[in-house]
Enzyme design. Structure first.
Site, PDB file in Angstrom:
ATOM      1  N   ASN A   1      63.405  54.636 104.116  1.00 44.79           N
ATOM      2  CA  ASN A   1      64.572  53.746 104.043  1.00 44.79           C
ATOM      3  C   ASN A   1      65.576  53.960 105.175  1.00 44.79           C
ATOM      4  O   ASN A   1      66.109  53.021 105.736  1.00 44.79           O
ATOM      5  CB  ASN A   1      65.239  53.876 102.670  1.00 44.79           C
ATOM      6  CG  ASN A   1      65.651  55.287 102.343  1.00 44.79           C
ATOM      7  OD1 ASN A   1      65.184  56.248 102.943  1.00 44.79           O
ATOM      8  ND2 ASN A   1      66.536  55.423 101.381  1.00 44.79           N
TER       9      ASN A   1
ATOM     10  N   GLU B   1      66.249  66.283  98.096  1.00 39.74           N
ATOM     11  CA  GLU B   1      67.122  65.118  97.908  1.00 39.74           C
ATOM     12  C   GLU B   1      66.247  64.027  97.321  1.00 39.74           C
ATOM     13  O   GLU B   1      65.446  63.416  98.021  1.00 39.74           O
ATOM     14  CB  GLU B   1      67.698  64.658  99.260  1.00 39.74           C
ATOM     15  CG  GLU B   1      68.604  65.660  99.929  1.00 39.74           C
ATOM     16  CD  GLU B   1      69.992  65.748  99.304  1.00 39.74           C
ATOM     17  OE1 GLU B   1      70.259  65.027  98.321  1.00 39.74           O
ATOM     18  OE2 GLU B   1      70.799  66.559  99.777  1.00 39.74           O
TER      19      GLU B   1
ATOM     20  N   CYS C   1      69.290  55.750  98.849  1.00 39.69           N
ATOM     21  CA  CYS C   1      69.233  56.678  97.713  1.00 39.69           C
ATOM     22  C   CYS C   1      70.534  56.665  96.938  1.00 39.69           C
ATOM     23  O   CYS C   1      70.548  56.493  95.726  1.00 39.69           O
ATOM     24  CB  CYS C   1      68.914  58.077  98.207  1.00 39.69           C
ATOM     25  SG  CYS C   1      69.973  58.613  99.551  1.00 39.69           S
TER      26      CYS C   1
END
Ligand code: NAD
Length: 469
Positions: A147, A243, A277
């Protein structure tokens, strides 16, 4: 500095055995990514092991100077990198997208290079003197998502290098060219072998996670893959920064000003066309201002142009890949079938090329609808009505992930009180997803562990050592 074509040629496979990468906006071929095998990975790890001691010996000052040069190199090639990122990832050049991402790479490199990290005196009472130092780990493996492929790679490798480590990067198979190009450019400034990239499938990449010569894995990606990495890294007791996925809640308190917050709410949710995210993925709005917030947000969202990223007018792009497009389309379809009200979008044009899903706002939706409870990771925001702040907090905390969250209010003390009750790594007030290289960032619950950015982010890439005496 190379032209776009030269840069693309230098990172592409020329043997004919590469893997074609297609532009998600047009379906046109962008380039051929190399397909590296296990042998290539072993050579990269060997080179990293060999290069690391001399790099560590440069000390903080020496390494910082080199990293600042790497940041300069990224800035010199910024337009070529942004163009390639836009073509491969789909994100537009403009808005908080491709040019923004490349400039963030330079900014994070500079921050990691310059944040001071001194040994800490833990005890010094005349009898005992103990100091805490951070030593290099050795070789760090960096595994990233598609992303924000360049920016997240820099988040992983800049502190690793600053702390005296070498790094081997494994980018997502969806966006290898962006990361290959970034590292090609950074390597104009770095010593040979210190930083390399493996363009490979998951199976080859997974070798980094149990490789005895790798001391730490920096991982950003889904919670499922994070769990697999915890298991595969156990035998070598690797350090991990994870993460992982999120499903960030935003709570709009009854005193918020709908018109004033609409633009920031929009970008909090739709940055990178929702493929972020720590984007706002569930919006809880008090019943007193529910209709007004829905109306103002719809007005802002309707005015944001979506299309091919190379068109300077666009600020929203396609989904990066078909699988993600299907996730978003299926979740919105199910929400519609459940009786939720579509305020905007929700009706993709399947005739047009590319994975474009229209900006979608869904109101009057139940909290247990999958569009709310699952991470949609795309341009579709559910807006849920609540009656009491306790109810909103309970719903915000109701999932097993907790990356970010936000509270929206004109009353700062009240907003801070609500923020303190939310289970998330970061709670923003009157903004969402705004990251800063000086401020630590990390997840709560199954959104992962370990901090990135700031001095805590540097410490996470070192081995603490106490000198006692
Ligand atoms: P993904 O987990 O499918 O893949 C991420 C990377 O891990 C890829 O490079 C992939 O090839 C690799 N990978 C997958 N399984 C592996 C394994 N067993 N061993 C080693 N490597 C493995 O995630 P994605 O689809 O690329 O990214 C989207 C997800 O990432 C979303 O859930 C999003 O929330 C999350 N994300 C989190 C953050 C954050 O900072 N918390 C940032 C960006 C994305």
């Amino acid at each position: 500095m190379e032209t776009y074509d030269e840069l693309l040629t230098s990172i592409s496979d020329s043997s004919g055995a590469g893997r074609a990468i297609f532009d998600p906006a047009t379906g046109e071929k962008v380039g051929d990514a190399p397909v590296h095998d296990l042998e290539y990975l072993e050579r990269a790890v060997d080179a990293a092991v060999a290069a690391q001691p001399a790099w560590a010996a440069l000390g903080h000052e020496g390494r910082s100077a080199v990293l600042l040069k790497a940041a300069d190199a990224v800035e010199r090639s910024a337009e070529e990198l942004a163009r390639l990122l836009s073509r491969e990832q789909g994100k537009p050049l403009n808005g908080p997208n491709a040019r923004f991402e490349v400039s963030a790479c330079a900014a994070w490199l500079r921050a990691a290079a310059t944040i001071p990290l001194e040994p800490e005196t833990v005890v010094d009472d005349g009898e005992t003197r103990a100091e805490l130092h951070y030593k290099p780990i050795g070789v760090v493996g960096a595994i990233g998502p598609w992303n924000w492929p360049m920016m997240i790679t820099v988040w992983q490798i800049a502190p690793a290098l600053r702390m005296g480590n070498a790094a081997v990067v494994k980018p997502s198979g969806n966006t290898p060219l962006s990361v290959l190009a970034l590292i090609e450019v950074m390597n104009e400034a770095l010593p040979e072998g210190l930083l390399s990239v493996i363009s490979c499938g998951r199976e080859v990449g997974a070798r980094l996670t149990d490789h005895p010569a790798i001391g730490k894995i920096m991982f950003t990606g889904s919670t499922a893959a994070g769990k697999a990495i915890i298991k595969s890294s156990a035998d070598t007791v690797k350090r991990l920064t994870l993460e992982l996925g999120g499903n960030d809640a935003g709570i709009v308190l009854p005193d918020a000003d709908p018109k004033a917050i609409a633009q920031d709410l929009f970008w909090g949710a739709f940055i990178n066309t929702g493929q972020t995210c720590a984007a706002l993925k569930r919006l809880y709005v008090h019943e007193d201002i529910y209709d007004a917030v829905c109306e103002e947000l719809t007005k802002v969202a309707a005015g944001m142009p979506m299309g091919n990223g190379l068109d300077e007018n666009n600020v929203l792009g396609p989904l990066q890949n078909k699988a993600q497009y299907d996730v978003v389309a299926n979740l919105v379809e199910a929400a519609k079938e459940s009786g939720a009200k579509v305020l905007l979008g929700g009706n993709p044009n399947t005739e047009q090329p590319g994975y474009f899903y229209p900006t979608t706002l869904v109101a009057d939706i139940d909290n247990d609808n999958p569009l709310v409870s699952e991470e949609q990771f795309g341009p579709a925001l559910p807006i849920i009505k609540y009656s009491s702040v306790d109810e909103a907090v309970e719903k915000a905390n109701g999932l097993d992930v907790g990356l970010g969250a936000s509270v929206w209010s004109t009353n700062l003390p009240a907003a801070r009180e609500v923020a303190a009750r939310i289970q998330a790594g970061t709670v923003w007030i009157n903004k969402h997803g705004v990251v800063d290289p000086r401020i630590p960032f990390g997840g709560a619950k199954q959104s992962g562990y370990g901090l990135e950015f700031g001095v805590e982010g540097l410490k996470a890439l070192g081995i603490p050592q106490i000198i006692n005496g």
